[in-house]
Scaffold this motif. Structure first.
Motif, PDB file in Angstrom:
ATOM      1  N   VAL A   1       7.930  13.291 -35.894  1.00  0.00           N
ATOM      2  CA  VAL A   1       6.443  13.344 -36.291  1.00  0.00           C
ATOM      3  C   VAL A   1       6.372  14.120 -37.369  1.00  0.00           C
ATOM      4  O   VAL A   1       6.812  15.521 -37.695  1.00  0.00           O
TER       5      VAL A   1
ATOM      6  N   GLN B   1       3.464  16.155 -39.852  1.00  0.00           N
ATOM      7  CA  GLN B   1       2.084  16.303 -39.938  1.00  0.00           C
ATOM      8  C   GLN B   1       1.866  17.488 -40.805  1.00  0.00           C
ATOM      9  O   GLN B   1       2.042  18.605 -40.565  1.00  0.00           O
TER      10      GLN B   1
ATOM     11  N   TRP C   1      -7.806  10.514 -31.118  1.00  0.00           N
ATOM     12  CA  TRP C   1      -6.754  10.080 -31.796  1.00  0.00           C
ATOM     13  C   TRP C   1      -6.922   8.368 -32.058  1.00  0.00           C
ATOM     14  O   TRP C   1      -7.190   7.722 -30.812  1.00  0.00           O
TER      15      TRP C   1
ATOM     16  N   SER D   1      -5.422  16.690 -44.048  1.00  0.00           N
ATOM     17  CA  SER D   1      -4.404  17.470 -43.817  1.00  0.00           C
ATOM     18  C   SER D   1      -4.594  19.048 -44.371  1.00  0.00           C
ATOM     19  O   SER D   1      -4.233  20.031 -44.043  1.00  0.00           O
TER      20      SER D   1
ATOM     21  N   THR E   1      -3.775  21.243 -35.453  1.00  0.00           N
ATOM     22  CA  THR E   1      -3.122  20.252 -34.671  1.00  0.00           C
ATOM     23  C   THR E   1      -3.761  18.911 -34.778  1.00  0.00           C
ATOM     24  O   THR E   1      -3.344  17.936 -34.215  1.00  0.00           O
TER      25      THR E   1
ATOM     26  N   ARG F   1      -4.520  17.396 -37.413  1.00  0.00           N
ATOM     27  CA  ARG F   1      -4.487  16.858 -39.004  1.00  0.00           C
ATOM     28  C   ARG F   1      -3.611  15.722 -39.004  1.00  0.00           C
ATOM     29  O   ARG F   1      -2.969  15.189 -37.833  1.00  0.00           O
ATOM     30  N   PRO F   2      -3.755  14.578 -39.644  1.00  0.00           N
ATOM     31  CA  PRO F   2      -3.067  13.245 -39.960  1.00  0.00           C
ATOM     32  C   PRO F   2      -1.548  13.452 -39.465  1.00  0.00           C
ATOM     33  O   PRO F   2      -0.836  14.491 -40.025  1.00  0.00           O
ATOM     34  N   LYS F   3      -1.088  12.513 -38.787  1.00  0.00           N
ATOM     35  CA  LYS F   3       0.328  12.552 -38.462  1.00  0.00           C
ATOM     36  C   LYS F   3       0.841  10.841 -38.521  1.00  0.00           C
ATOM     37  O   LYS F   3       0.223   9.941 -38.446  1.00  0.00           O
TER      38      LYS F   3
ATOM     39  N   HIS G   1       4.110   8.922 -37.187  1.00  0.00           N
ATOM     40  CA  HIS G   1       5.278   8.831 -36.227  1.00  0.00           C
ATOM     41  C   HIS G   1       6.164   7.829 -36.542  1.00  0.00           C
ATOM     42  O   HIS G   1       5.712   6.609 -36.857  1.00  0.00           O
TER      43      HIS G   1
END
Length: 379
Positions: free
Chosen positions: A27, A29, A133, A172, A178, A180-182, A184
């Motif tokens: 992950v 982020q 999300w 970002s 928690t 912010r863009p992620k 995966h």
């Protein structure tokens, strides 16, 4: 000394099982170092970097740019897919999103996006009403960047409608850390034995704690882990020939990952030991980790080091709470405990294609040794 010439009579050799991979993810982020912004076609044409990303419009168009510099880094296993996750908030009239794979550079600086060009990836349903999300599969984009890292210019998100419809996401630079863009990055892990290949190794304690000396070990099964013990005794992988007590048997990484802890205190219960996170994302609260304990001497790796499958971590030993030379290896999966007191993902974890919970002693005669083959190669 005569023991090393004893033929493997009354011992059992378990054959190689069919390979079974398990899934894990890395992950990403980023915080303020992340690269993203939004800009309008009429208002705010210079670009805005204010903690949000906006897609939509009312007469004009609001577009967002986002780039993950870490998208091309090496993952421990075989790359499988990638997902972009954005947190939308206070959505009342969402718009579908068009996405483009960019082929020109840009930055967060004002106006530094004037000559954007890219490949159209398709139209995606917008987020639902409310907050939460929102995920988009970007496997093809990440795979492209992994093949050509220098061409990672990120993505452009544009609205499919501009009739007073808006999607707003945290960027970002948001103070909501928690949210912010992620990104995966999902991959398959194929665990090997933690000892050298070409041989089969004697199991002395199985997952659950059953030991070949008849004394149960309570430290071999918990809500998030399984553990196995192997002795330094081995036979040829074919099962033909004598069994030998190995001297200074190398302990190997079962799969690639990032070392997140190195135990350099021989008096610790685990003795000299190493912990590896197979997510490589500095988050040991999720995904698979492995721990290798009771080394003879200080580990050969350092905290933060990226290791590959088969990399030598140390030498099998007898430090810590231990009564004989052996390797105590533990596999963790951090998540919601269920099922047999362990996570379903952990119950699917296999080593050399055999489920870890199926590494068993001889049920009829625990003192009769069983050897499990390894195909791990020292790197």
């Amino acid at each position: 000394m005569y023991q090393k010439y004893i033929a493997v009579i009354g011992a059992l050799l378990c054959g190689v099982a069919v390979s079974r991979a398990v899934e894990d993810k890395m992950v990403l982020q980023p915080g303020p170092e992340g690269v993203d912004k939004w800009f309008g076609s009429y208002y705010n044409k210079q670009g805005v970097n204010n903690g949000i990303l906006r897609v939509g419009g009312w007469g004009d168009y609001y577009n967002s740019l986002i780039k993950f510099d870490g998208a091309t880094q090496t993952v421990p296993g075989s790359f499988k897919r990638a997902e972009l996750w954005l947190y939308h908030f206070n959505t009342t009239r969402p718009t579908d999103i068009n996405m483009w794979l960019l082929k020109t550079r840009w930055s967060e600086a004002p106006w530094d996006h004037a000559n954007l060009a890219g490949y159209y990836l398709g139209r995606y349903y917008g987020p639902s009403i409310g907050s939460g999300w929102y995920g988009i599969d970007i496997t093809s984009s990440v795979n492209y960047w992994r093949l050509a890292p220098s061409l990672n210019y990120g993505l452009l998100l544009t609205p499919a409608a501009n009739d007073n419809r808006y999607d707003e996401f945290y960027s970002s630079d948001s103070s909501s850390v928690t949210l912010r863009p992620k990104l995966h990055v999902i991959y398959d892990l194929d665990f090997k034995m933690p000892l050298p290949g070409g041989k089969a190794w004697k199991l002395t304690v199985e997952a659950g704690g059953k030991a070949n000396d008849g004394i149960d070990d309570p430290f071999h099964k918990g809500t998030t882990y399984y553990s196995l013990d192997f002795s330094p005794w081995s036979v040829q992988a074919s099962g033909i020939g004598p069994m030998y007590p190995e001297t200074d048997a190398p302990v190997l990484a079962m799969e690639g990952g990032k070392v997140y802890f190195v135990g350099n205190d021989p008096g610790h219960p685990n003795g000299y030991h190493v912990k590896i996170d197979h997510g490589c994302d500095n988050d040991t609260s999720s995904g698979f980790q492995t721990v290798y304990s009771h080394f003879k001497s200080p580990p050969l790796v350092t905290k933060g080091q990226i290791v590959i499958q088969g990399q030598k971590l140390g030498i099998m030993g007898n430090t810590g709470i231990s009564t004989a030379t052996h390797l105590h290896v533990t596999a963790y999966f951090q998540g919601t405990a269920s099922g047999e007191g362990t996570d379903p993902q952990l119950n699917q974890l296999s080593i050399e294609g055999r489920l870890i919970k199926d590494y068993k002693l001889n049920s009829l005669s625990p003192s009769t040794p069983i050897f499990y083959p390894s195909s791990n190669v020292i790197k």
